[in-house]
Motif scaffolding. Sequence first.
Motif, short mmCIF file in Angstrom:
data_model
loop_
_atom_site.label_atom_id
_atom_site.label_comp_id
_atom_site.label_asym_id
_atom_site.label_seq_id
_atom_site.Cartn_x
_atom_site.Cartn_y
_atom_site.Cartn_z
N LEU A 65 -1.68 6.42 4.98
CA LEU A 65 -1.70 5.16 4.25
C LEU A 65 -2.95 5.03 3.41
O LEU A 65 -4.06 5.26 3.89
CB LEU A 65 -1.63 3.99 5.25
N LEU B 11 -1.13 -3.63 9.88
CA LEU B 11 -0.05 -2.91 9.23
C LEU B 11 1.27 -3.56 9.60
O LEU B 11 1.61 -3.68 10.78
CB LEU B 11 -0.05 -1.44 9.66
N ALA C 210 1.92 5.17 0.73
CA ALA C 210 1.75 6.12 1.83
C ALA C 210 2.47 7.41 1.50
O ALA C 210 3.45 7.43 0.74
CB ALA C 210 2.27 5.54 3.14
N HIS D 10 0.85 -1.19 0.00
CA HIS D 10 0.00 0.00 0.00
C HIS D 10 0.89 1.24 0.00
O HIS D 10 1.92 1.28 0.68
CB HIS D 10 -0.91 0.01 1.23
#
Length: 267
Positions: free
Chosen positions: A167, A117, A90, A88
């Motif tokens: 994020l 996470l 960020a 992902h």
Amino acid sequence: MDVDAYLARLGVAWPAAADLETLRHLQERHLTAVPFENLSIHLGEPVKLAEEALFGKIVERRRGGFCYELNGLFAALLRELGYAASLHAAQVFRPDGTLGPPLDHAAIVVELDEPWLVEVGFGRFSRYPLRLSGVDAQSDPDGEFLVLDAPHGDVDVVQDGKPQYRLERRPRPLSDFVPMAWWQATSPESHFTKSLTCSRPTSQGRVTLSGDRLIETVDGVRHEVVLPTEAAIRTAYRVYFGLPLTRLPTPPGESPLTSGALSPTLP
């Protein structure tokens, strides 16, 4: 991927189950065994965001890397072990509270009973996975963390009261990060081209080598020494980080920042 070789690099046995306890152990061991470092940028080495190249660097050559490399390869390992792991993007918060550019950082989200996470590529951060659905503060050996709602469904991750990054919820392939990896490795405005760092957590704190400065934090007390010779610097890389460098990185400002030397490679 040679999973056995990767696990050996981390100093762990093949896990019995793809559960949270194993994930916590894997993250801690990765942080301890594989340093966060940007030496390739100052050695004139290419930054290649392809699994085979990352495996060769981190596992076979026993190097470290920065976020796209470390989290990119670790996510692939987790998938091999049976985890639902995705990358992902960020945006990292600057000291003044503003946000850096999109895809400034790559983190891992693992879906178990809820999303977690996972982070092995952000320097000083959590030792263990963080609950992305958690509303209360989460205590960790490296601080207290909060996960807060942010605009457009994103989440802000806060460490000891300071926002670290925002994020994205949607997953991305490793190839999405190639352009930003090139910018991080070549731009005079990138903090990676302005600094030289190699760092990892220890059982009592953290150890960092920045150029000729060796910094150790032990039980909250910071100790810093300047290493007097190239031989001493090379020894520190080997002893503290397990890096058998054949040559030392060039100090910031003198590194080769040509696109030919540091051109990332698509997966």
